[in-house]
Design a protein around this motif. Structure first.
Motif, PDB file in Angstrom:
ATOM      1  N   GLU A 166       0.839  -1.203   0.000  1.00  0.00           N
ATOM      2  CA  GLU A 166       0.000   0.000   0.000  1.00  0.00           C
ATOM      3  C   GLU A 166       0.874   1.253   0.000  1.00  0.00           C
ATOM      4  O   GLU A 166       0.669   2.170  -0.809  1.00  0.00           O
ATOM      5  N   LEU A 167       1.848   1.301   0.881  1.00  0.00           N
ATOM      6  CA  LEU A 167       2.740   2.451   0.985  1.00  0.00           C
ATOM      7  C   LEU A 167       3.567   2.644  -0.283  1.00  0.00           C
ATOM      8  O   LEU A 167       3.650   3.748  -0.828  1.00  0.00           O
ATOM      9  N   VAL A 168       4.167   1.567  -0.766  1.00  0.00           N
ATOM     10  CA  VAL A 168       5.034   1.666  -1.949  1.00  0.00           C
ATOM     11  C   VAL A 168       4.215   2.027  -3.197  1.00  0.00           C
ATOM     12  O   VAL A 168       4.683   2.784  -4.052  1.00  0.00           O
ATOM     13  N   ALA A 169       3.003   1.544  -3.295  1.00  0.00           N
ATOM     14  CA  ALA A 169       2.153   1.909  -4.437  1.00  0.00           C
ATOM     15  C   ALA A 169       1.860   3.418  -4.425  1.00  0.00           C
ATOM     16  O   ALA A 169       1.869   4.061  -5.480  1.00  0.00           O
ATOM     17  N   GLU A 170       1.625   3.961  -3.252  1.00  0.00           N
ATOM     18  CA  GLU A 170       1.393   5.413  -3.149  1.00  0.00           C
ATOM     19  C   GLU A 170       2.654   6.195  -3.518  1.00  0.00           C
ATOM     20  O   GLU A 170       2.577   7.205  -4.225  1.00  0.00           O
ATOM     21  N   LEU A 171       3.817   5.746  -3.035  1.00  0.00           N
ATOM     22  CA  LEU A 171       5.077   6.408  -3.399  1.00  0.00           C
ATOM     23  C   LEU A 171       5.323   6.322  -4.904  1.00  0.00           C
ATOM     24  O   LEU A 171       5.773   7.287  -5.536  1.00  0.00           O
ATOM     25  N   THR A 172       5.016   5.173  -5.475  1.00  0.00           N
ATOM     26  CA  THR A 172       5.178   4.979  -6.911  1.00  0.00           C
ATOM     27  C   THR A 172       4.250   5.899  -7.690  1.00  0.00           C
ATOM     28  O   THR A 172       4.659   6.501  -8.692  1.00  0.00           O
ATOM     29  N   ALA A 173       3.021   6.042  -7.236  1.00  0.00           N
ATOM     30  CA  ALA A 173       2.066   6.935  -7.903  1.00  0.00           C
ATOM     31  C   ALA A 173       2.611   8.359  -7.941  1.00  0.00           C
ATOM     32  O   ALA A 173       2.514   9.045  -8.972  1.00  0.00           O
ATOM     33  N   LYS A 174       3.216   8.800  -6.855  1.00  0.00           N
ATOM     34  CA  LYS A 174       3.796  10.155  -6.810  1.00  0.00           C
ATOM     35  C   LYS A 174       4.940  10.304  -7.803  1.00  0.00           C
ATOM     36  O   LYS A 174       5.048  11.326  -8.476  1.00  0.00           O
ATOM     37  N   ARG A 175       5.776   9.278  -7.901  1.00  0.00           N
ATOM     38  CA  ARG A 175       6.879   9.331  -8.868  1.00  0.00           C
ATOM     39  C   ARG A 175       6.346   9.355 -10.301  1.00  0.00           C
ATOM     40  O   ARG A 175       6.852  10.090 -11.153  1.00  0.00           O
ATOM     41  N   LEU A 176       5.324   8.555 -10.557  1.00  0.00           N
ATOM     42  CA  LEU A 176       4.759   8.509 -11.901  1.00  0.00           C
ATOM     43  C   LEU A 176       4.097   9.836 -12.261  1.00  0.00           C
ATOM     44  O   LEU A 176       4.141  10.262 -13.424  1.00  0.00           O
TER      45      LEU A 176
END
Length: 183
Positions: free
Chosen positions: A17-27
């Motif tokens: 959940e956390l890493v998906a949110e961080l990834t969304a921000k990078r994308l």
């Protein structure tokens, strides 16, 4: 062991959940080359949150089911308790496999320092799935026609494949390892 597996997989889901949110921000900032969208990553984060809640519920169910096994008498009562105690670890194995799949998808979205966290989450989930497959198999050892051991093993295999694939892709993206001792 079922409770521990469920809690480990729930923790893994929280990491996804956390890493998906961080990834969304990078994308959103235009980083990443795989064509993944921030919306997809946020959807994966939501799915991971639901899986986390489901796994926590499964931990409670498993604890209650195992308590019934401990209290049961030998014979038909014990067999019935073991039969019923096979459902929570099966649900844990299948949910853990879903966590591992989502972890792999998040890990494939980019090559950032937190990509390793997604891979570790997948490995934790895969270990939980493998453990629960063993529990289901042990509980139903005297029931050769029951389909649940095969379902649990399939979930564990799926989780393992997803995790290995993500780890292999991440290693390839990092390039060859450099031996710092070489002179």
């Amino acid at each position: 062991a079922g409770v521990a597996s469920a809690l480990s997989a729930a923790a893994a889901a929280g990491v996804v959940e956390l890493v998906a949110e961080l990834t969304a921000k990078r994308l959103e900032r235009g980083e990443g080359a795989n064509g993944d969208s921030p919306e997809r990553m946020r959807d994966l984060a939501k799915q991971a949150a639901k899986l986390r809640a489901r796994l926590l519920s499964c931990a409670e169910e498993d604890g209650r089911a195992y308590a019934r096994v401990i209290k049961s008498r030998e014979g038909h009562e014990r067999a019935r308790a073991l039969d019923r105690a096979s459902d929570p670890p099966l649900a844990i194995a299948e949910s853990a496999a879903a966590v591992a799949e989502r972890a792999a998808e998040v890990a494939d979205a980019g090559n950032w320092t937190f990509t390793a966290d997604a891979i570790v989450a997948g490995e934790l989930a895969a270990a939980a799935a493998r453990g629960c497959a063993q529990l289901v198999e042990a509980n139903l050892a005297d029931e050769p026609g029951d389909s649940r051991p095969a379902r649990a093993r399939a979930a564990a295999d799926l989780a393992g494949r997803a995790t290995r694939t993500a780890a292999d892709r991440a290693a390839a993206a990092r390039g060859p390892a450099v031996d710092s001792r070489a002179g």
